[in-house]
Design a protein around this motif. Structure first.
Motif, mmCIF file in Angstrom:
data_model
loop_
_atom_site.group_PDB
_atom_site.id
_atom_site.type_symbol
_atom_site.label_atom_id
_atom_site.label_comp_id
_atom_site.label_asym_id
_atom_site.label_seq_id
_atom_site.Cartn_x
_atom_site.Cartn_y
_atom_site.Cartn_z
ATOM 1 N N ALA A 304 44.962 -31.925 16.849
ATOM 2 C CA ALA A 304 43.760 -31.537 17.611
ATOM 3 C C ALA A 304 44.061 -31.518 19.107
ATOM 4 O O ALA A 304 44.910 -32.264 19.588
ATOM 5 N N VAL A 305 43.354 -30.648 19.794
ATOM 6 C CA VAL A 305 43.454 -30.578 21.262
ATOM 7 C C VAL A 305 42.024 -30.626 21.794
ATOM 8 O O VAL A 305 41.128 -30.011 21.224
ATOM 9 N N ASP A 306 41.806 -31.393 22.879
ATOM 10 C CA ASP A 306 40.459 -31.355 23.455
ATOM 11 C C ASP A 306 40.457 -30.845 24.885
ATOM 12 O O ASP A 306 41.494 -30.784 25.557
ATOM 13 N N THR A 307 39.271 -30.436 25.303
ATOM 14 C CA THR A 307 39.120 -29.855 26.641
ATOM 15 C C THR A 307 37.707 -30.111 27.127
ATOM 16 O O THR A 307 36.838 -30.508 26.340
ATOM 17 N N SER A 308 37.469 -29.944 28.414
ATOM 18 C CA SER A 308 36.079 -29.987 28.899
ATOM 19 C C SER A 308 35.878 -28.917 29.957
ATOM 20 O O SER A 308 36.786 -28.635 30.741
ATOM 21 N N ASN A 309 34.708 -28.302 29.914
ATOM 22 C CA ASN A 309 34.374 -27.256 30.882
ATOM 23 C C ASN A 309 32.923 -27.366 31.260
ATOM 24 O O ASN A 309 32.104 -27.748 30.427
ATOM 25 N N HIS A 315 33.044 -17.772 31.452
ATOM 26 C CA HIS A 315 34.272 -17.083 31.022
ATOM 27 C C HIS A 315 35.177 -18.025 30.240
ATOM 28 O O HIS A 315 35.715 -17.669 29.194
ATOM 29 N N MET A 316 35.353 -19.249 30.765
ATOM 30 C CA MET A 316 36.233 -20.196 30.063
ATOM 31 C C MET A 316 35.629 -20.588 28.721
ATOM 32 O O MET A 316 36.351 -20.728 27.729
ATOM 33 N N ASN A 317 34.321 -20.731 28.696
ATOM 34 C CA ASN A 317 33.675 -21.091 27.438
ATOM 35 C C ASN A 317 33.840 -19.986 26.396
ATOM 36 O O ASN A 317 34.034 -20.266 25.214
ATOM 37 N N ALA A 318 33.791 -18.724 26.846
ATOM 38 C CA ALA A 318 33.974 -17.609 25.914
ATOM 39 C C ALA A 318 35.396 -17.646 25.335
ATOM 40 O O ALA A 318 35.596 -17.441 24.133
ATOM 41 N N VAL A 319 36.381 -17.933 26.190
ATOM 42 C CA VAL A 319 37.775 -18.024 25.720
ATOM 43 C C VAL A 319 37.896 -19.164 24.706
ATOM 44 O O VAL A 319 38.501 -19.005 23.633
ATOM 45 N N TYR A 325 37.235 -23.653 19.544
ATOM 46 C CA TYR A 325 36.798 -24.978 20.012
ATOM 47 C C TYR A 325 35.348 -25.245 19.604
ATOM 48 O O TYR A 325 34.513 -24.348 19.659
ATOM 49 N N ARG A 326 35.060 -26.496 19.201
ATOM 50 C CA ARG A 326 33.691 -26.908 18.846
ATOM 51 C C ARG A 326 33.265 -28.036 19.775
ATOM 52 O O ARG A 326 34.061 -28.919 20.082
ATOM 53 N N THR A 327 31.996 -28.016 20.171
ATOM 54 C CA THR A 327 31.495 -29.030 21.101
ATOM 55 C C THR A 327 31.314 -30.381 20.401
ATOM 56 O O THR A 327 30.696 -30.458 19.348
ATOM 57 N N LEU A 328 31.881 -31.431 21.015
ATOM 58 C CA LEU A 328 31.727 -32.793 20.487
ATOM 59 C C LEU A 328 30.683 -33.587 21.260
ATOM 60 O O LEU A 328 29.935 -34.373 20.707
#
Ligand SMILES: CC(C)(COP(=O)(O)OP(=O)(O)OC[C@H]1O[C@@H](n2cnc3c(N)ncnc32)[C@H](O)[C@@H]1OP(=O)(O)O)[C@@H](O)C(=O)NCCC(=O)NCCS
Length: 338
Positions: A304-309, A315-319, A325-328
């Motif tokens: 798994a890889v995580d990220t925050s925006n 634009h980043m959310n669309a990518v 990616y799913r929101t936690l």
């Protein structure tokens, strides 16, 4: 106590913790681990990572650890982080209190000490973070409000399941615009791209939507970048990076996934940025796919890889949506003037 007289006894002492004292650091780390255990994903670093990273010298920032100590037990743990090379008006903070010792004022006392330290170093803005289940709340939100913080930015914490990504990867192809190419590396940037990469990183805070957060640009000289690379390697962290090189040879964008030697099943997205002159060619998607492919090729066991925006970073959310990616959680970036 005589009848009718309220006596306040402070049972705990607030003390600075020496990160090179391993027993004390372990107790501090355990308070944070337990206070974040309810969160999804990987909210707290592995002990082997903290044990090495927290005592490591870093000229970019000064870290002070605080503990609330009751008798021989640590019941609260806090951190204040003072950037030294840029943004030296800021202080970052984190406060954790053991679940069975909440609402006794310990969090407030730790925060008060953080504020004394931050003001003492001339800082004028204090930041903090609260992690909420989507649509819900946590004590940190009310705690922050009670202490005068406001929400400067709302972010989404997201996770990508790499089994899912692998299964869908063939459908996610994207062509690079003519004349562009990708360069990949593990942590150490090739010398020929170093100066141009630094120019791109220097505009990060101006380019990435961070809401009302009081962040300012910084200058990333080749020397500063090289020193940062060395620090990452010294603490066993690999920054698996992809650069997009424009037809004129300049660095048009970058994306990276970070993986620690202590846990090669989880990664974290670091920075993804495309310079304004090169936007609109799907370079963001191409870079992000390439950095995830690089991470998987380097660590086939990555799960798994995580990220925050920021929620406003459309634009980043669309990518990220395209990658799967799913929101936690929702992250509130909190801020107060000192
Ligand atoms: C947030 C946290 C540090 C608060 O610690 P604490 O010692 O319980 O806080 P305090 O007792 O000093 O609370 C001070 C005030 O904050 C507010 N507050 C704290 N917890 C609250 C809750 N669960 N509900 C409503 N208000 C709350 C209240 O106004 C409280 O004053 P009061 O008790 O007189 O009403 C603690 O809940 C915690 O460790 N949470 C998990 C880790 C975390 O999210 N940390 C913050 C992110 S770094």
């Amino acid at each position: 106590m005589s009848a009718g007289t309220a006596t306040v006894i402070d049972v705990a002492d607030i003390e600075q913790i020496n990160p090179r004292n391993e027993a004390a650091l372990r107790a501090w780390w355990e308070v944070g681990r337990d206070a974040t255990a309810h969160r999804p994903g990987n909210p707290w670093p592995a002990w082997e990572q903290s044990r090495v990273a927290l005592p490591a010298d870093n000229p970019e920032r000064a870290v002070t650890l605080l503990g609330a100590i009751d008798g021989r037990e640590m019941v609260g743990a806090a951190m204040v982080l003072l950037p030294t090379r840029d943004n030296d008006h800021l202080a970052g903070s984190a406060v954790h209190v053991r679940e069975d010792r909440r609402r006794e004022g310990l969090g407030s006392r730790l925060l008060a000490e953080i504020e004394v330290l931050a003001r003492g170093h001339g800082r004028t803005t204090l930041t903090g973070e609260a992690y909420l289940p989507p649509g819900g709340t946590v004590p940190a939100e009310a705690f922050a409000r009670a202490h005068g913080f406001t929400v400067a930015s709302r972010e989404s914490i997201k996770e990508l399941d790499l089994a899912d990504y692998r299964a869908r990867r063939d459908d996610l192809g994207v062509d690079l615009p003519p004349g562009y190419r990708l360069v990949t590396f593990d942590t150490t940037c090739p010398e020929e791209h170093l100066a141009s990469f630094g120019v791109l990183l220097g505009r990060l805070f101006a380019e990435i939507p961070t809401g009302e957060l009081d962040l300012r640009d910084s200058e990333w000289t080749p020397e500063r970048l090289r020193a940062a690379e060395q620090r990452q390697l010294a603490i066993g962290r690999h920054v698996l990076t992809v650069l997009a090189i424009a037809p004129d040879g300049s660095v048009a964008g970058s994306s990276d996934v970070r993986v620690n030697d202590t846990d090669t099943t989880h990664g974290q997205v670091g920075v993804t940025i495309v310079a304004p002159a090169h936007r609109g060619h799907r370079l963001g998607l191409a870079l992000k796919l390439a950095s995830h492919d690089l991470a998987l090729a380097t660590h086939p066991g990555l799960r798994a890889v995580d990220t925050s925006n920021a929620e406003v970073n459309t634009h980043m959310n669309a990518v990220n949506d395209v990658l799967g990616y799913r929101t936690l959680e929702t992250l509130l970036e909190l801020q107060k003037p000192l």
